[in-house]
Write a protein that holds these residues in place. Structure first.
Motif, PDB file in Angstrom:
ATOM      1  N   SER A  94       0.801  -1.236   0.000  1.00 36.93           N
ATOM      2  CA  SER A  94       0.000   0.000   0.000  1.00 36.93           C
ATOM      3  C   SER A  94       0.827   1.277   0.000  1.00 36.93           C
ATOM      4  N   GLY A  95       2.143   1.188   0.246  1.00 37.37           N
ATOM      5  CA  GLY A  95       2.972   2.396   0.213  1.00 37.37           C
ATOM      6  C   GLY A  95       2.678   3.321   1.373  1.00 37.37           C
ATOM      7  N   PRO A  96       2.625   4.644   1.120  1.00 38.73           N
ATOM      8  CA  PRO A  96       2.423   5.601   2.219  1.00 38.73           C
ATOM      9  C   PRO A  96       0.990   5.581   2.747  1.00 38.73           C
ATOM     10  N   LEU A  97       0.841   6.108   3.969  1.00 41.32           N
ATOM     11  CA  LEU A  97      -0.438   6.084   4.682  1.00 41.32           C
ATOM     12  C   LEU A  97      -1.609   6.664   3.901  1.00 41.32           C
ATOM     13  N   TYR A  98      -1.343   7.642   3.046  1.00 48.08           N
ATOM     14  CA  TYR A  98      -2.474   8.318   2.418  1.00 48.08           C
ATOM     15  C   TYR A  98      -3.248   7.408   1.464  1.00 48.08           C
ATOM     16  N   PHE A  99      -2.704   6.238   1.141  1.00 47.09           N
ATOM     17  CA  PHE A  99      -3.476   5.223   0.414  1.00 47.09           C
ATOM     18  C   PHE A  99      -4.772   4.931   1.162  1.00 47.09           C
ATOM     19  N   LEU A 100      -4.669   4.768   2.473  1.00 48.41           N
ATOM     20  CA  LEU A 100      -5.868   4.520   3.286  1.00 48.41           C
ATOM     21  C   LEU A 100      -6.805   5.718   3.252  1.00 48.41           C
ATOM     22  N   TYR A 101      -6.249   6.922   3.362  1.00 49.89           N
ATOM     23  CA  TYR A 101      -7.090   8.111   3.466  1.00 49.89           C
ATOM     24  C   TYR A 101      -7.873   8.357   2.171  1.00 49.89           C
ATOM     25  N   LYS A 102      -7.253   8.058   1.034  1.00 48.04           N
ATOM     26  CA  LYS A 102      -7.963   8.192  -0.243  1.00 48.04           C
ATOM     27  C   LYS A 102      -9.199   7.301  -0.272  1.00 48.04           C
ATOM     28  N   ILE A 103      -9.006   6.056   0.088  1.00 52.07           N
ATOM     29  CA  ILE A 103     -10.100   5.091   0.009  1.00 52.07           C
ATOM     30  C   ILE A 103     -11.161   5.380   1.060  1.00 52.07           C
ATOM     31  N   ILE A 104     -10.745   5.767   2.251  1.00 49.78           N
ATOM     32  CA  ILE A 104     -11.714   6.090   3.304  1.00 49.78           C
ATOM     33  C   ILE A 104     -12.522   7.330   2.937  1.00 49.78           C
ATOM     34  N   SER A 105     -11.875   8.329   2.331  1.00 48.40           N
ATOM     35  CA  SER A 105     -12.610   9.501   1.840  1.00 48.40           C
ATOM     36  C   SER A 105     -13.700   9.069   0.860  1.00 48.40           C
ATOM     37  N   THR A 106     -13.350   8.125  -0.007  1.00 44.20           N
ATOM     38  CA  THR A 106     -14.275   7.636  -1.030  1.00 44.20           C
ATOM     39  C   THR A 106     -15.444   6.887  -0.403  1.00 44.20           C
ATOM     40  N   ILE A 107     -15.138   6.000   0.521  1.00 47.94           N
ATOM     41  CA  ILE A 107     -16.188   5.232   1.213  1.00 47.94           C
ATOM     42  C   ILE A 107     -17.125   6.161   1.984  1.00 47.94           C
ATOM     43  N   ASN A 108     -16.546   7.089   2.725  1.00 49.61           N
ATOM     44  CA  ASN A 108     -17.366   7.967   3.560  1.00 49.61           C
ATOM     45  C   ASN A 108     -18.240   8.910   2.734  1.00 49.61           C
ATOM     46  N   LEU A 109     -17.721   9.342   1.577  1.00 46.31           N
ATOM     47  CA  LEU A 109     -18.538  10.218   0.735  1.00 46.31           C
ATOM     48  C   LEU A 109     -19.754   9.466   0.192  1.00 46.31           C
ATOM     49  N   THR A 110     -19.584   8.196  -0.185  1.00 47.77           N
ATOM     50  CA  THR A 110     -20.746   7.438  -0.673  1.00 47.77           C
ATOM     51  C   THR A 110     -21.811   7.316   0.418  1.00 47.77           C
ATOM     52  N   LYS A 111     -21.381   7.187   1.668  1.00 49.54           N
ATOM     53  CA  LYS A 111     -22.346   7.109   2.774  1.00 49.54           C
ATOM     54  C   LYS A 111     -23.131   8.422   2.917  1.00 49.54           C
ATOM     55  N   GLU A 112     -22.401   9.543   2.847  1.00 48.28           N
ATOM     56  CA  GLU A 112     -23.063  10.842   2.961  1.00 48.28           C
ATOM     57  C   GLU A 112     -24.043  11.059   1.815  1.00 48.28           C
ATOM     58  N   LEU A 113     -23.655  10.652   0.612  1.00 49.51           N
ATOM     59  CA  LEU A 113     -24.523  10.845  -0.546  1.00 49.51           C
ATOM     60  C   LEU A 113     -25.770   9.976  -0.464  1.00 49.51           C
ATOM     61  N   LYS A 114     -25.628   8.750   0.010  1.00 53.40           N
ATOM     62  CA  LYS A 114     -26.800   7.870   0.143  1.00 53.40           C
ATOM     63  C   LYS A 114     -27.796   8.443   1.136  1.00 53.40           C
ATOM     64  N   SER A 115     -27.277   9.044   2.204  1.00 52.83           N
ATOM     65  CA  SER A 115     -28.152   9.669   3.192  1.00 52.83           C
ATOM     66  C   SER A 115     -28.887  10.879   2.612  1.00 52.83           C
ATOM     67  N   LYS A 116     -28.188  11.650   1.776  1.00 50.38           N
ATOM     68  CA  LYS A 116     -28.764  12.865   1.184  1.00 50.38           C
ATOM     69  C   LYS A 116     -29.670  12.542  -0.001  1.00 50.38           C
ATOM     70  N   TYR A 117     -29.289  11.536  -0.802  1.00 52.52           N
ATOM     71  CA  TYR A 117     -30.034  11.209  -2.023  1.00 52.52           C
ATOM     72  C   TYR A 117     -30.410   9.712  -2.009  1.00 52.52           C
ATOM     73  N   PRO A 118     -31.354   9.319  -1.150  1.00 53.68           N
ATOM     74  CA  PRO A 118     -31.647   7.896  -0.942  1.00 53.68           C
ATOM     75  C   PRO A 118     -32.207   7.160  -2.162  1.00 53.68           C
ATOM     76  N   SER A 119     -32.708   7.879  -3.151  1.00 53.19           N
ATOM     77  CA  SER A 119     -33.255   7.206  -4.335  1.00 53.19           C
ATOM     78  C   SER A 119     -32.165   6.768  -5.311  1.00 53.19           C
ATOM     79  N   HIS A 120     -30.928   7.117  -5.034  1.00 57.24           N
ATOM     80  CA  HIS A 120     -29.791   6.712  -5.863  1.00 57.24           C
ATOM     81  C   HIS A 120     -28.850   5.810  -5.061  1.00 57.24           C
ATOM     82  N   ASN A 121     -28.038   5.069  -5.784  1.00 61.31           N
ATOM     83  CA  ASN A 121     -27.004   4.227  -5.156  1.00 61.31           C
ATOM     84  C   ASN A 121     -25.637   4.806  -5.469  1.00 61.31           C
TER      85      ASN A 121
END
Length: 529
Positions: free
Chosen positions: A102-129
């Motif tokens: 995985s190399g440097p730590l920010y590999f994790l932060y990139k993916i976690i940012s991505t995962i967390n944004l999908t959660k926020e979007l699902k909460s805001k726009y529940p009719s979409h995936n």
């Protein structure tokens, strides 16, 4: 001391371009589409839905299912892959090189940012995936950038040779590196878990793409992450018209050059070539060049006429590989993507691309700067408190911090400003006298003023230096702490590997980060572990 975050802009680690982008300076507005806010995703969904070729979903789902055949995917990941067939499903994407372990730590932060944004979007726009996607940079060929990781200040390097796409590189010979790493880890429960993870990823898979997919899946499968290897003939069929356009008209070069002119006040991240494509085979990835009515493969004897290269493109699209300019376009053609998440350098080069996207009629995604994190232990926080240091202090450049702390700890002011002001008053009087007499006297006064000001400046520097010597013990504790948190005078996330912190936190590490990080807040988070 406060332990939450500081803004990206005040951290001192973001370029002027990124600061202006985050501040939404009007001069940059032509270079991006919708700014990353929860509300702006409504517009992005409408634009992408109207402009995306939904027929591409069939090949996308089939390819992902094929790539996951030999991997133990979670039910959530399988569900997300299936959802990609539906027109109300969209992706949030990050990309990263196939760095060793995985190399440097920010590999994790990139993916976690991505995962967390999908959660926020699902909460805001529940009719979409919304599906989090990690795009593996399997077609890159710069092996020297990815063949190592740092563990507790030591470089763990893979001594191998690679000339072609790194995703196809054999993992043969990594046993010796595994033994070296194992000795560094020790024998705790968490150390044994890391050993198993490395072994299962790299010693049980034949190439670097499969090893990296296994690793990312092992870390993030429970969050529904979908990992894609776009080095695939079926996916590249959708890219064929755009490769043809590039070969024939060099549209990317023309349009990106215009954007670079608009960025003239900033450092340009990447410069386009006339043709922004590579030709690839197993151990070959070389630029395609057009000379004397022929398409040549750089550093080889391979050449094609126009008819020959277009015929090859139709029959074997997998032999054409996008470079840094064309890869984002390829991504947005095959994915129903709303947002790309990357570091400051990545977002900087994406800002060069909007005009190109418009020229080929592909929707430009929202650009989000990934989360950045400083991980600190309770012991380090206590040290900072004892030294009366704030997080802003610790983010300062080393020399500035030492100077500031010296001024703060000194029992008397090191600043000789009052003496300088008194000197200026004295010379103001002398200049008044000079005006009433010979010009040569004015020259003498001026020379003496410069000399005495310079003398005071030198005394001030020597006084600061003397106080640094006197306060050496306290200053050493400050610099030692800063070096722990900012190894090699750089960001921790760019130096350390996740295993260093997994060794302490184990399986709690990623859930802690998932809980703490908020991708749309644009802050540099400080997390106590």
């Amino acid at each position: 001391m406060p332990t939450d975050c500081i803004s990206f802009q005040s951290s001192g680690y973001f370029s002027k371009l990124m600061q202006d982008y985050l501040d939404q300076k009007p001069e940059l507005k032509p270079l991006y589409n919708n700014f990353p806010s929860l509300e702006n995703f409504e517009k992005q969904i409408a634009e992408k839905s109207a402009n995306f070729d939904h027929n591409n979903r069939t090949a996308l789902v089939a390819t992902l299912q094929k790539q996951y055949q030999n991997i133990e995917a979670s039910d959530l990941t399988k569900q997300n892959i299936s959802l990609l067939a539906l027109e109300n499903t969209f992706t949030i994407t990050t990309g990263h090189q196939l760095n060793l372990f995985s190399g440097p730590l920010y590999f994790l932060y990139k993916i976690i940012s991505t995962i967390n944004l999908t959660k926020e979007l699902k909460s805001k726009y529940p009719s979409h995936n919304f599906v989090p996607v990690y795009w593996m940079a399997t077609e890159d060929h710069d092996f020297e950038e990815i063949n190592y990781f740092n563990f507790k200040g030591k470089k763990i390097r893979w001594n191998a040779e690679s000339t072609g796409p790194v995703g196809r590189l054999s993992t043969e010979g990594l046993e010796e590196l595994f033994e070296v790493y194992s000795l560094e880890l020790g024998s705790s429960t968490n150390a044994n878990a890391l050993k198993k993870l490395f072994k299962d990823a790299y010693l049980k898979h034949e190439n670097l793409a499969d090893a990296t997919r296994y690793l990312a899946n092992a870390l993030f499968a429970s969050y529904g992450l979908v990992i894609i290897d776009a080095d695939d003939a079926d996916l590249k069929r959708a890219f064929v018209p755009y490769v043809k356009e590039e070969l024939e008209n060099q549209t990317s070069f023309k349009e990106v050059q215009k954007s670079i002119e608009e960025l003239s006040a900033y450092t340009v991240q990447v410069n386009p070539r006339e043709i922004n494509l590579f030709y690839i085979e197993d151990k070959l990835r070389e630029r395609i060049i057009f000379e004397n009515d022929k398409y040549l493969v750089n550093n080889t004897k391979i050449s094609f006429s126009k008819d020959e290269i277009f015929k090859l493109l139709e029959s074997n699209p997998e032999k054409f590989s996008p470079n840094v300019i064309m890869r984002p376009l390829y991504q947005e053609i095959i994915l129903p993507n709303l947002c790309y998440i990357g570091g400051g350098g990545e977002i900087a080069y994406w800002l060069e691309l909007k005009a190109f996207f418009e020229a080929v009629n592909i929707t430009f995604p929202i650009l989000l700067v990934r989360n950045s994190v400083l991980l600190a232990t309770e012991k380090q926080v206590k040290k900072a408190d004892n030294l009366n240091l704030t997080w802003k202090d610790l983010f300062s450049k080393s020399e500035s911090l030492v100077n500031e702390i010296t001024h703060k700890l000194s029992p008397f002011p090191i600043d000789l400003t009052p003496q300088k002001e008194a000197l200026e008053k004295q010379f103001a009087y002398l200049f008044e006298l000079a005006e009433k007499t010979d010009k040569s006297f004015s020259g003498a006064v001026k020379a003496q003023e410069v000399k005495q000001k310079k003398g005071l400046e030198n005394l001030e520097k020597r006084l600061l230096k003397a106080q640094k010597r006197k306060l050496a013990d306290q200053l050493e504790r400050v610099t030692d702490l800063q070096c722990e948190l900012f190894p090699n005078n750089s960001l921790q996330e760019r130096q350390a590997n996740f295993s260093e912190f997994y060794l302490e936190k184990g399986e709690q590490l990623i859930p802690l980060l998932i809980q703490k990080l908020k991708p749309l807040e644009h802050n540099f988070d400080i997390i106590i572990i």
